[in-house]
Scaffold this motif. Structure first.
Motif, PDB file in Angstrom:
ATOM      1  N   THR A   5       0.830  -1.201   0.000  1.00 51.41           N
ATOM      2  CA  THR A   5       0.000   0.000   0.000  1.00 51.41           C
ATOM      3  C   THR A   5       0.859   1.245   0.000  1.00 51.41           C
ATOM      4  O   THR A   5       0.617   2.185  -0.763  1.00 51.41           O
ATOM      5  CB  THR A   5      -0.921  -0.002   1.237  1.00 51.41           C
ATOM      6  OG1 THR A   5      -1.702  -1.187   1.230  1.00 51.41           O
ATOM      7  CG2 THR A   5      -1.821   1.203   1.255  1.00 51.41           C
ATOM      8  N   ILE A   6       1.878   1.247   0.830  1.00 50.79           N
ATOM      9  CA  ILE A   6       2.774   2.405   0.902  1.00 50.79           C
ATOM     10  C   ILE A   6       3.539   2.576  -0.400  1.00 50.79           C
ATOM     11  O   ILE A   6       3.714   3.698  -0.881  1.00 50.79           O
ATOM     12  CB  ILE A   6       3.712   2.265   2.116  1.00 50.79           C
ATOM     13  CG1 ILE A   6       2.900   2.356   3.408  1.00 50.79           C
ATOM     14  CG2 ILE A   6       4.797   3.329   2.099  1.00 50.79           C
ATOM     15  CD1 ILE A   6       3.661   1.996   4.649  1.00 50.79           C
ATOM     16  N   ILE A   7       3.975   1.476  -1.001  1.00 51.12           N
ATOM     17  CA  ILE A   7       4.702   1.556  -2.275  1.00 51.12           C
ATOM     18  C   ILE A   7       3.817   2.159  -3.352  1.00 51.12           C
ATOM     19  O   ILE A   7       4.247   3.056  -4.096  1.00 51.12           O
ATOM     20  CB  ILE A   7       5.217   0.159  -2.683  1.00 51.12           C
ATOM     21  CG1 ILE A   7       6.362  -0.268  -1.768  1.00 51.12           C
ATOM     22  CG2 ILE A   7       5.675   0.152  -4.144  1.00 51.12           C
ATOM     23  CD1 ILE A   7       6.791  -1.712  -1.938  1.00 51.12           C
ATOM     24  N   PHE A   8       2.569   1.680  -3.476  1.00 49.14           N
ATOM     25  CA  PHE A   8       1.678   2.231  -4.495  1.00 49.14           C
ATOM     26  C   PHE A   8       1.328   3.684  -4.209  1.00 49.14           C
ATOM     27  O   PHE A   8       1.157   4.480  -5.130  1.00 49.14           O
ATOM     28  CB  PHE A   8       0.410   1.385  -4.626  1.00 49.14           C
ATOM     29  CG  PHE A   8       0.592   0.190  -5.511  1.00 49.14           C
ATOM     30  CD1 PHE A   8       0.760   0.340  -6.874  1.00 49.14           C
ATOM     31  CD2 PHE A   8       0.605  -1.082  -4.980  1.00 49.14           C
ATOM     32  CE1 PHE A   8       0.937  -0.754  -7.693  1.00 49.14           C
ATOM     33  CE2 PHE A   8       0.780  -2.188  -5.780  1.00 49.14           C
ATOM     34  CZ  PHE A   8       0.946  -2.026  -7.148  1.00 49.14           C
ATOM     35  N   LEU A   9       1.235   4.059  -2.940  1.00 47.48           N
ATOM     36  CA  LEU A   9       0.983   5.449  -2.595  1.00 47.48           C
ATOM     37  C   LEU A   9       2.152   6.331  -3.019  1.00 47.48           C
ATOM     38  O   LEU A   9       1.953   7.413  -3.572  1.00 47.48           O
ATOM     39  CB  LEU A   9       0.723   5.574  -1.092  1.00 47.48           C
ATOM     40  CG  LEU A   9       0.389   6.964  -0.589  1.00 47.48           C
ATOM     41  CD1 LEU A   9      -0.932   7.421  -1.191  1.00 47.48           C
ATOM     42  CD2 LEU A   9       0.314   6.977   0.917  1.00 47.48           C
ATOM     43  N   ILE A  10       3.363   5.876  -2.792  1.00 45.04           N
ATOM     44  CA  ILE A  10       4.544   6.640  -3.203  1.00 45.04           C
ATOM     45  C   ILE A  10       4.616   6.750  -4.722  1.00 45.04           C
ATOM     46  O   ILE A  10       4.915   7.819  -5.268  1.00 45.04           O
ATOM     47  CB  ILE A  10       5.823   5.998  -2.618  1.00 45.04           C
ATOM     48  CG1 ILE A  10       5.847   6.185  -1.102  1.00 45.04           C
ATOM     49  CG2 ILE A  10       7.071   6.586  -3.260  1.00 45.04           C
ATOM     50  CD1 ILE A  10       6.941   5.408  -0.399  1.00 45.04           C
ATOM     51  N   VAL A  11       4.306   5.652  -5.431  1.00 45.51           N
ATOM     52  CA  VAL A  11       4.284   5.687  -6.900  1.00 45.51           C
ATOM     53  C   VAL A  11       3.247   6.693  -7.388  1.00 45.51           C
ATOM     54  O   VAL A  11       3.492   7.452  -8.333  1.00 45.51           O
ATOM     55  CB  VAL A  11       4.009   4.278  -7.468  1.00 45.51           C
ATOM     56  CG1 VAL A  11       3.685   4.336  -8.945  1.00 45.51           C
ATOM     57  CG2 VAL A  11       5.191   3.366  -7.225  1.00 45.51           C
TER      58      VAL A  11
END
Length: 54
Positions: A5-11
């Motif tokens: 979730t955090i990775i997709f938010l950063i992307v």
């Protein structure tokens, strides 16, 4: 799952900064879905732990 979730938010944030609206929207949508799945699994885990102690 929270890590994804955090990775997709950063992307999504990086894509929005560079002006890729479609990619940012898709990544934010995926992050939102993964967050809610994580939240449901977390609540199920808490409830099952409460009932298993008895």
């Amino acid at each position: 799952m929270l890590r994804w979730t955090i990775i997709f938010l950063i992307v999504a944030v990086i894509a929005a900064i560079f002006g890729f609206g479609g990619v940012a929207g898709a990544a934010a949508g995926i992050a939102k879905i993964l967050f809610f799945i994580f939240l449901v699994l977390f609540l199920i885990s808490i409830i099952s732990r409460l009932f298993s102690r008895r």
